[in-house]
Structures are given as C-alpha cells and as structure tokens.
Design an enzyme around this catalytic site. Structure first.
Site, PDB file in Angstrom:
ATOM      1  N   GLU A   1       5.132  -9.168   1.934  1.00  0.00           N
ATOM      2  CA  GLU A   1       4.239  -8.234   1.232  1.00  0.00           C
ATOM      3  C   GLU A   1       4.170  -6.987   2.086  1.00  0.00           C
ATOM      4  O   GLU A   1       3.597  -6.999   3.178  1.00  0.00           O
ATOM      5  CB  GLU A   1       2.863  -8.861   1.030  1.00  0.00           C
ATOM      6  CG  GLU A   1       2.077  -8.181  -0.082  1.00  0.00           C
ATOM      7  CD  GLU A   1       1.003  -7.264   0.459  1.00  0.00           C
ATOM      8  OE1 GLU A   1       1.225  -6.029   0.430  1.00  0.00           O
ATOM      9  OE2 GLU A   1      -0.028  -7.756   0.913  1.00  0.00           O
TER      10      GLU A   1
ATOM     11  N   GLY B   1       9.326  -5.437   7.867  1.00  0.00           N
ATOM     12  CA  GLY B   1       9.815  -6.421   6.911  1.00  0.00           C
ATOM     13  C   GLY B   1      11.333  -6.513   6.912  1.00  0.00           C
ATOM     14  O   GLY B   1      11.904  -7.606   6.816  1.00  0.00           O
TER      15      GLY B   1
ATOM     16  N   CYS C   1      -2.839  -1.839   1.494  1.00  0.00           N
ATOM     17  CA  CYS C   1      -1.461  -1.638   1.041  1.00  0.00           C
ATOM     18  C   CYS C   1      -1.389  -1.201  -0.413  1.00  0.00           C
ATOM     19  O   CYS C   1      -0.473  -0.481  -0.808  1.00  0.00           O
ATOM     20  CB  CYS C   1      -0.654  -2.909   1.256  1.00  0.00           C
ATOM     21  SG  CYS C   1      -1.409  -4.385   0.542  1.00  0.00           S
TER      22      CYS C   1
ATOM     23  N   GLU D   1       4.218   6.120   3.027  1.00  0.00           N
ATOM     24  CA  GLU D   1       2.915   5.456   3.137  1.00  0.00           C
ATOM     25  C   GLU D   1       2.172   5.977   4.361  1.00  0.00           C
ATOM     26  O   GLU D   1       2.670   5.899   5.483  1.00  0.00           O
ATOM     27  CB  GLU D   1       3.087   3.943   3.243  1.00  0.00           C
ATOM     28  CG  GLU D   1       1.771   3.208   3.248  1.00  0.00           C
ATOM     29  CD  GLU D   1       1.938   1.697   3.261  1.00  0.00           C
ATOM     30  OE1 GLU D   1       1.194   1.008   2.533  1.00  0.00           O
ATOM     31  OE2 GLU D   1       2.815   1.202   4.003  1.00  0.00           O
TER      32      GLU D   1
ATOM     33  N   LYS E   1       0.672 -16.077  13.717  1.00  0.00           N
ATOM     34  CA  LYS E   1       0.538 -14.943  14.625  1.00  0.00           C
ATOM     35  C   LYS E   1      -0.332 -13.861  13.991  1.00  0.00           C
ATOM     36  O   LYS E   1       0.083 -13.220  13.023  1.00  0.00           O
ATOM     37  CB  LYS E   1       1.905 -14.350  14.960  1.00  0.00           C
ATOM     38  CG  LYS E   1       1.804 -13.168  15.915  1.00  0.00           C
ATOM     39  CD  LYS E   1       2.993 -12.238  15.841  1.00  0.00           C
ATOM     40  CE  LYS E   1       2.788 -10.993  16.685  1.00  0.00           C
ATOM     41  NZ  LYS E   1       1.570 -10.213  16.319  1.00  0.00           N
TER      42      LYS E   1
END
Length: 496
Positions: free
Chosen positions: A255, A238, A289, A390, A180
């Site tokens: 990740e 996640g 990231c 972030e 995906k």
C-alpha cells in the site's frame, strides 16, 4: 489516564523474550510537538532480525498457531481487542506523543483497532472454501491456508492502526509474524505486542524487531524464510521491497503513495464540498496516503470556491494534539517537515500562486515543535511537481476544469491511483465520473470515511493487493485445490 513522562526504554520481542540490541545501538524517539525525548528504541542488526525470522519460522512449522482451530484463534483475537479497550486512554496518549496527531484522531485509531481485531475474529468463523461438480467420479474442493511467515512493515503516520490492519488478519489466517514498526513511531508497537503476549499468544508467533529499514526491513524482505511481505509506505521503498522479495518470489502486498483527486462540480452542495475538501487534505496534517491533495473545481464556481476555501483554511487552528482547540496537529518528524517545506518552495519556484499558508509556525509556543500552516496553491498546471508528486503534508493544489471529460483526464493524469472523490448533486453524473477515476478507494459527496469491512488499496503505483475486509484476510492466505478420487482403481493409462 495520564502517561508517565519519563523516557521509555523500548525493547524488541523475539521468540517470547524481550530484548535490547546486542550492540547497544539506539534510536532516540522524540515528541514532534515539543522535541522532547520520549523513548529510546533498540536498533537490531541483520543477525538479530534473522533470529526473529527463525523464531517465526520454527513456530509456524510447529503448527502451534496454524494448527489451532479458527474458534481458538478467534478467542485470542477477541481477547486482544478487550485488552486494547482496557488500555484505551494509555494508547491514545502515547500515540499523540509519538506521532503528533490530534487526540481525537488517535481516539479514532485505537477504537478502530479493536473493531479490526473483532471483525477478523468473526470473519474466520464464517464458512469458507468451495466444492465443485467436476467430470468423472471426483470431488474437487478449494481450501484456504496460511501463507507462513509474514513480514509486516508499518509506516509512521498511523503507527497503531496500520499495524493492526496487518496483524489482525495475519494472525486470523494462522500465520506467524515478524513485525517492524517505523523508527519514528515505535512506542505503541511495543505496547501492542505486550498485549499480544499478555493474552497468551504462543511463543514465536509474534516477533517485534525495531531498527533501520535498510537493515531490518531489507533483511525481512530478502529472507527466504519469510513467505510474505506486507508493506505500507512510499512508492520508492515499495519498489525496493519488490526487488528484494523476488529472491524467493514471496507474496507481496504493498500500500503505497497517492496523489488523489477531489472533483467538485458546479452542481455540488457548495458548503459540503468546501468542508470535505478541507477535511480531505488537512485531516492528519495531510500525512494520509489517501489525502485529497488535488482539488479539481469546475470553472464556473472556481473563483467562488477558492475564496471560500482559503477563508476557512486560514481559520484552522494548528497546535499540539492534546490541546482541545487544536484542529491540525504536528508533522511527525523534522525530516518530514523539511521535506514538506521544500515542496512549498518548489511550488513557488514553479510559478504557482501561494494562496494561503506556506510557512512553519514558530509563534504561540509552537516553535519547539514541527508545525506547518495549512497551505494551498492555485494557478497550478499538471506538469508542476507539486501537482505530480506526493507531498504528504498539509499542502493542496486547486485546479479548474471546463468539462466532465477534462475532469476525468486531470484526475487520472497521475502515476498514482489510491483514492478519489466526486461532489455533485447529479447522481448519474457522479457515478459515471467516479467509475472512470482510476483509483481503489473512492467517495461520492464525501471524503475519507472508510470501514474495516471494505477493501483498502490502490491502482497503478499506489500498490498491489488489498487490506481490510475479506480481501485483507485473503492477502494472508494461500489457496489450495484438493481433488478426491471417489473411484479408487487403477487409471490404466499405460498397458501392462
């Protein structure tokens, strides 16, 4: 090579057939540098996602792929790499249109994609497994086998490269795949699957399903017919993947986010440190990231560093990725641009000093795209959201520290642990500090360069597992112990 500027009609690939969504639902894909519509992508339903999973399951159980020799699988991987090379310019141009990144960045991504396929083609031909001398007349051995059906969920910041980081080792290990891509950037995903079909990978081994994460991603993560999930994206998503994967305790590789420190000591080569500190955050428009989004500078050079850093940051040329003079490209979507701008406002409200940037660019023909000035905040404190969370954009904070211990404390004062760097000409100090930085990807006197041979992943809330290198292959393998009795006679444990 030029790219057809007409709107691309994308399709999914399930069990060897190209398909549109049965309900006709579509996602409109735009060029973030111009807001022009460049593609229409189908949005799969839960049932269509389950069809792809069933195809992958059947293909795995048949052994049509896992049953091949490593030499045979390696030949396929090398053919895929060859085809990517053949379509290099097309893939580069499509990646720039789809994601908004610079052409030079896309060229690196496509080149690295071929390297990744060739690396894993070679790796599976090297000796593997172990044998052990154990008590009694037994030979013990360990072999590695494919996990089974691998669900691969890929982010929008490196659409092609992050896909390859998962697909190449998954195929190399003998798994079948349900893949995906991100909704914002599905174009090179389809092109990559076209290549995989073109080289003759058997039916059902590679399945591409497009659509919403809440539908397609959730279905893949929850399915008991999926043996593993490899996900790259935000930490919040996640966590949801982990919860969904618990249903059948499937293997997971995550990740996730980062808020990485870049520690600069007074004894560092000054211009090198400034240069890498700029590269560490503004490469990829900060949508990386592992970006060095927290610069920590020793107090004695803090003012000098800030002055030089801001001077250079103001000179950075922002513009469309295909423009030769552009040094930072577009933000990948309007949603992400607005999220970044919101964080900039938060920084101002928290009392940080906006040293440069801070605005959307609307002049020089950039008003139709999603462009943000390179932005830096000074006079920040560790409790500020712009320091803790972030942002995933061209926004950096610059803090000062007085001692080595304080630098380490500030570096580790985060929920994340993906990356980090130390700049110092004292080799012992640099190594001493970097060993105490709680992060999985680190540098001394550099930032960002990484290699397919080395593991990629983080500590703490930056994820679980590793991509790339031998570790990336092991992520897609199960380890089996086999014990062979060399003295075939009754064990005689029970009398009679």
């Amino acid at each position: 090579m030029s790219v057809d500027t007409s709107v691309l009609e994308l399709k999914m690939f399930v069990n060897g057939e190209w398909k549109t969504a049965k309900n006709g639902d579509e996602n409109i894909v735009i060029n973030p540098a111009t807001q022009e519509v460049i593609a229409r992508a189908p949005r799969a339903t839960k049932e269509e996602t389950e069809e792809a999973i069933a195809a992958a399951r059947a293909a795995f159980e048949s052994g049509i792929w896992s049953g091949l020799t490593t030499h045979e699988r390696a030949q396929y991987l090398n053919k895929i790499a060859d085809k990517i090379d053949e379509k290099f310019e097309e893939l580069v141009n499509l990646e720039v249109m789809d994601n908004g990144k610079l052409k030079a960045e896309a060229e690196f991504d496509v080149a690295d994609a071929t390297t990744c396929f060739r690396y894993y083609a070679g790796l599976i031909l090297t000796p593997e497994g172990e044998t052990y001398q154990v008590p009694e007349n037994v030979q013990a051995m360990v072999v590695r086998e494919p996990v089974g059906v691998a669900g691969l969920i890929v982010p929008w910041n490196f659409p092609l490269l992050m896909s390859v980081w998962k697909i190449a080792p998954a195929l190399a290990a003998g798994n079948t795949i349900v893949y995906k891509p991100a909704e914002a950037t599905p174009i090179t995903a389809m092109k990559l699957v076209e290549i995989i079909e073109e080289v003759g990978v058997p039916q059902g081994v590679m399945n591409l399903v497009m659509g919403r994460g809440a539908v397609v991603g959730q279905t893949i993560a929850e399915s008991h017919d999926v043996d593993m999930i490899s996900f790259t994206g935000s930490t919040n998503v996640g966590r949801e993947i982990m919860k969904a994967a618990a249903g059948n305790l499937k293997k997971i590789s995550l990740e996730l986010g980062g808020k990485s420190p870049n520690i600069i000591f007074a004894d560092a080569d000054f211009e090198t440190a400034v240069d890498y500190a700029l590269f560490g955050i503004f490469f990829g428009a900060g949508q990386v990231c592992s970006s060095g989004s927290r610069i920590l500078v020793e107090e004695s050079i803090y003012d000098q560093f800030v002055e030089r850093y801001i001077e250079r940051a103001k000179q950075i040329k922002v513009g469309p990725g295909m423009n030769e003079d552009s040094q930072v490209g577009a933000i990948a979507s309007e949603q992400q641009m607005n999220a970044i701008l919101n964080y900039i406002e938060i920084g101002k409200q928290e009392g940080a000093t906006l040293a440069c940037g801070g605005s959307r660019l609307l002049t020089d023909g950039l008003d139709q795209g999603f462009f943000i000035e390179p932005t830096a905040f000074t006079n920040v404190t560790s409790d500020m959201r712009i320091v803790k969370e972030e942002i995933f954009g061209p926004v950096v904070t610059i803090q000062k520290f007085k001692s080595e211990d304080e630098a380490i404390q500030l570096a580790n004062e985060t929920d994340f642990g993906l990356a980090g760097a130390v700049f110092s000409n004292d080799g012992a100090k640099a190594l001493r500090v970097i060993k105490q930085v709680r992060a999985g990807i680190t540098w001394i006197n550099a930032y960002h360069p990484t290699y397919v041979e080395a593991p990629w992943g983080g500590y703490k809330q930056s994820g679980i597992g590793r991509s790339l290198g031998t570790y990336g292959l092991e992520d897609f393998q199960e380890i089996k112990q086999i014990n062979i009795n060399l003295n075939v006679e009754p064990v005689s444990w029970f009398p009679g």
